[in-house]
Design a protein around this motif. Structure first.
Motif, PDB file in Angstrom:
ATOM      1  N   GLU A 141     -11.006   7.086  -4.150  1.00  0.00           N
ATOM      2  CA  GLU A 141     -10.321   6.410  -3.049  1.00  0.00           C
ATOM      3  C   GLU A 141      -9.237   7.304  -2.447  1.00  0.00           C
ATOM      4  O   GLU A 141      -9.056   7.339  -1.224  1.00  0.00           O
ATOM      5  CB  GLU A 141      -9.702   5.103  -3.554  1.00  0.00           C
ATOM      6  CG  GLU A 141      -8.861   4.355  -2.526  1.00  0.00           C
ATOM      7  CD  GLU A 141      -9.668   3.880  -1.326  1.00  0.00           C
ATOM      8  OE1 GLU A 141      -9.051   3.572  -0.285  1.00  0.00           O
ATOM      9  OE2 GLU A 141     -10.907   3.820  -1.423  1.00  0.00           O
ATOM     10  N   GLN A 145      -9.094   8.467   1.330  1.00  0.00           N
ATOM     11  CA  GLN A 145      -7.937   8.205   2.194  1.00  0.00           C
ATOM     12  C   GLN A 145      -7.447   9.496   2.842  1.00  0.00           C
ATOM     13  O   GLN A 145      -7.065   9.504   4.020  1.00  0.00           O
ATOM     14  CB  GLN A 145      -6.808   7.576   1.378  1.00  0.00           C
ATOM     15  CG  GLN A 145      -7.042   6.135   0.978  1.00  0.00           C
ATOM     16  CD  GLN A 145      -6.881   5.171   2.154  1.00  0.00           C
ATOM     17  OE1 GLN A 145      -6.742   5.563   3.295  1.00  0.00           O
ATOM     18  NE2 GLN A 145      -6.910   3.885   1.856  1.00  0.00           N
ATOM     19  N   ARG A 148     -10.001  10.418   5.515  1.00  0.00           N
ATOM     20  CA  ARG A 148      -9.937   9.495   6.650  1.00  0.00           C
ATOM     21  C   ARG A 148      -8.681   9.727   7.487  1.00  0.00           C
ATOM     22  O   ARG A 148      -8.735   9.782   8.720  1.00  0.00           O
ATOM     23  CB  ARG A 148      -9.967   8.055   6.139  1.00  0.00           C
ATOM     24  CG  ARG A 148     -10.070   7.009   7.252  1.00  0.00           C
ATOM     25  CD  ARG A 148     -10.054   5.612   6.683  1.00  0.00           C
ATOM     26  NE  ARG A 148     -11.082   5.446   5.666  1.00  0.00           N
ATOM     27  CZ  ARG A 148     -10.851   5.002   4.441  1.00  0.00           C
ATOM     28  NH1 ARG A 148      -9.632   4.695   4.049  1.00  0.00           N
ATOM     29  NH2 ARG A 148     -11.845   4.870   3.591  1.00  0.00           N
ATOM     30  N   SER A 149      -7.538   9.884   6.792  1.00  0.00           N
ATOM     31  CA  SER A 149      -6.271  10.074   7.509  1.00  0.00           C
ATOM     32  C   SER A 149      -6.253  11.388   8.274  1.00  0.00           C
ATOM     33  O   SER A 149      -5.777  11.454   9.414  1.00  0.00           O
ATOM     34  CB  SER A 149      -5.103  10.020   6.528  1.00  0.00           C
ATOM     35  OG  SER A 149      -5.027   8.755   5.899  1.00  0.00           O
ATOM     36  N   SER A 196       2.010   7.573   8.804  1.00  0.00           N
ATOM     37  CA  SER A 196       0.873   6.700   8.475  1.00  0.00           C
ATOM     38  C   SER A 196       0.124   7.224   7.254  1.00  0.00           C
ATOM     39  O   SER A 196      -0.285   6.447   6.373  1.00  0.00           O
ATOM     40  CB  SER A 196      -0.068   6.614   9.681  1.00  0.00           C
ATOM     41  OG  SER A 196      -1.232   5.882   9.367  1.00  0.00           O
ATOM     42  N   LEU A 197      -0.030   8.537   7.192  1.00  0.00           N
ATOM     43  CA  LEU A 197      -0.673   9.169   6.038  1.00  0.00           C
ATOM     44  C   LEU A 197       0.098   8.883   4.761  1.00  0.00           C
ATOM     45  O   LEU A 197      -0.488   8.504   3.731  1.00  0.00           O
ATOM     46  CB  LEU A 197      -0.763  10.674   6.288  1.00  0.00           C
ATOM     47  CG  LEU A 197      -1.294  11.559   5.167  1.00  0.00           C
ATOM     48  CD1 LEU A 197      -2.773  11.294   4.944  1.00  0.00           C
ATOM     49  CD2 LEU A 197      -1.076  13.026   5.485  1.00  0.00           C
ATOM     50  N   GLU A 199       2.161   6.423   4.156  1.00  0.00           N
ATOM     51  CA  GLU A 199       2.079   4.994   3.833  1.00  0.00           C
ATOM     52  C   GLU A 199       0.760   4.651   3.151  1.00  0.00           C
ATOM     53  O   GLU A 199       0.702   3.763   2.302  1.00  0.00           O
ATOM     54  CB  GLU A 199       2.241   4.171   5.109  1.00  0.00           C
ATOM     55  CG  GLU A 199       3.671   4.174   5.661  1.00  0.00           C
ATOM     56  CD  GLU A 199       3.775   3.459   6.991  1.00  0.00           C
ATOM     57  OE1 GLU A 199       2.744   2.873   7.421  1.00  0.00           O
ATOM     58  OE2 GLU A 199       4.851   3.496   7.605  1.00  0.00           O
ATOM     59  N   ARG A 200      -0.287   5.354   3.503  1.00  0.00           N
ATOM     60  CA  ARG A 200      -1.587   5.100   2.880  1.00  0.00           C
ATOM     61  C   ARG A 200      -1.661   5.669   1.467  1.00  0.00           C
ATOM     62  O   ARG A 200      -2.263   5.070   0.576  1.00  0.00           O
ATOM     63  CB  ARG A 200      -2.705   5.716   3.723  1.00  0.00           C
ATOM     64  CG  ARG A 200      -3.057   4.942   4.968  1.00  0.00           C
ATOM     65  CD  ARG A 200      -4.204   5.609   5.690  1.00  0.00           C
ATOM     66  NE  ARG A 200      -4.669   4.816   6.806  1.00  0.00           N
ATOM     67  CZ  ARG A 200      -5.682   5.174   7.592  1.00  0.00           C
ATOM     68  NH1 ARG A 200      -6.323   6.301   7.354  1.00  0.00           N
ATOM     69  NH2 ARG A 200      -6.053   4.411   8.594  1.00  0.00           N
ATOM     70  N   LEU A 201      -1.078   6.851   1.279  1.00  0.00           N
ATOM     71  CA  LEU A 201      -1.243   7.549   0.004  1.00  0.00           C
ATOM     72  C   LEU A 201      -0.241   7.091  -1.050  1.00  0.00           C
ATOM     73  O   LEU A 201      -0.542   7.114  -2.244  1.00  0.00           O
ATOM     74  CB  LEU A 201      -1.100   9.061   0.221  1.00  0.00           C
ATOM     75  CG  LEU A 201      -2.130   9.719   1.142  1.00  0.00           C
ATOM     76  CD1 LEU A 201      -1.922  11.221   1.185  1.00  0.00           C
ATOM     77  CD2 LEU A 201      -3.551   9.398   0.698  1.00  0.00           C
ATOM     78  N   SER A 260       2.257  16.008   2.539  1.00  0.00           N
ATOM     79  CA  SER A 260       2.385  15.334   3.837  1.00  0.00           C
ATOM     80  C   SER A 260       3.467  15.989   4.679  1.00  0.00           C
ATOM     81  O   SER A 260       3.289  16.206   5.890  1.00  0.00           O
ATOM     82  CB  SER A 260       2.691  13.848   3.628  1.00  0.00           C
ATOM     83  OG  SER A 260       1.659  13.220   2.895  1.00  0.00           O
TER      84      SER A 260
END
Length: 361
Positions: A141, A145, A148-149, A196-197, A199-201, A260
């Motif tokens: 996952e 992610q 995708r990001s 955004s990256l 926040e997802r990771l 990031s």
């Protein structure tokens, strides 16, 4: 109320009012760093603690957290350095005692577990397989992610290259007037994509930490029947294992955050180059922009691909680290030989607890 007590109450109220905080972990990081770096000579150690960077780093740390109450920060900094010196002296005495205690407990534990060696091996092996099975979906996952990001950010930035090429068709004055707003929008898109990256990771590290804690708890339950008479020794080994795993989880979190921010740092110069072009002379503006317009899409793609290749395997690397820790624990239970890491990790834990206790008072 005595004047000093009244003054202290006012300072504490000021701290509460400004919501200022001193992070015990941050202070402990500074102190532990110097404990591990300073020489063994006691006098040199004291001199360095008093005169070198530890004082400056503590002062910077406290001032940054307590800017509105600088007098309190200075007082706390003055108290922390003597505390660090005293703690260093105490650790010098306790260190050998702790090392011997760990070695003794592990040898006792190994002797008690010897009759159950096969069962213990099987239990830890089962735990390793279960941990691998739990972590595998999270590693996949995390990779998904990241991919995708990175793809979404690339897609979001691609129109800027086309837009810049179109702007080159306008007259030079028009390009110059619109270039700074264009660069600002590009920077905002980069910042928004990186945030955004993150926040997802970020939640991925928390989810992995929960799985690790569950795995250690299951291992504790599985081994407890074999170590009833040496439960303290088993608890210490599991505590050491927990510390190692927590460090690995925190390292994963830091690596994701650092990657990031590195991505942001590598993409942001694109916007800065556009701003610098806008501030130059009008005559050479088109000459400077033409190569950048051609390269923008390629540079974005290369930067994001490098990020993807670096960050995507973090989950698999994390899983391998944890399996290695379990294998090392199995080896210690077999041989009764403690490693240096056991000693240092528990010593560091003691430092952090003492620093937290000091700051709480």
């Amino acid at each position: 109320m005595a004047p000093k007590a009244a003054a202290l109450v006012l300072v504490l109220l000021a701290i509460s009012g400004s919501r200022a905080e001193v992070n015990p972990d941050a202070v402990a990081n500074v102190i532990w760093k110097y404990f591990t770096e300073l020489g063994s000579n006691a006098k040199d150690t004291v001199d360095q603690l008093q005169q070198t960077e530890i004082s400056k780093q503590l002062n910077t740390l406290l001032q940054s957290n307590l800017q509105s109450v600088s007098a309190y920060a200075e007082d706390l900094q003055e108290r922390l350095v003597p505390f660090a010196i005293e703690l260093k002296a105490q650790l010098a005495q306790d260190s050998q005692r702790l090392k011997e205690q760990i070695q003794r407990e592990l040898q006792q534990l190994q002797a008690k577990l010897a009759p159950y060696a096969d069962e213990v091996h099987q239990q830890i092996g089962t735990n390793i397989r279960q941990l691998q099975a739990k972590l595998s979906p999270y590693a996949e996952e995390l990779r998904s992610q990241v991919d995708r990001s990175a793809g979404e950010l690339k897609q979001a930035l691609e129109p800027y290259a086309a837009e810049l090429r179109e702007r080159l068709q306008d007259n030079t004055d028009s390009i110059k007037a619109s270039l700074s707003p264009y660069a600002d929008r590009l920077q905002q898109q980069i910042d928004g994509g990186v945030e955004s990256l993150k926040e997802r990771l970020s939640p991925m590290a928390d989810e992995l930490k929960a799985q690790v804690e569950q795995s250690v708890a299951e291992l504790r339950r599985g081994l407890s029947p074999y170590a009833q008479e040496v439960q303290d020794g088993l608890n210490r080994q599991l505590e050491s294992l927990t510390i190692q795993m927590e460090k690995a989880t925190e390292e994963l979190r830091n690596r994701l955050a650092t990657s990031s921010e590195e991505l942001r740092a590598q993409l942001s110069p694109l916007a800065q180059e556009l701003r610098e072009a806008a501030s130059g002379d009008t005559e050479s503006l088109r000459q400077r922009l033409a190569p950048l317009a051609q390269q923008l899409e390629q540079r974005v793609g290369q930067t994001l691909e490098t990020f993807r290749q670096q960050a995507a395997p973090f989950g698999e690397t994390f899983g391998k680290q944890l399996v290695q820790r379990l294998e090392e624990m199995r080896g210690k239970l077999d041989t009764g030989a403690a490693g240096l890491e056991d000693h240092l990790e528990l010593l560091e834990k003691e430092v952090r607890e003492k620093v937290a206790a000091f700051l709480s008072t």
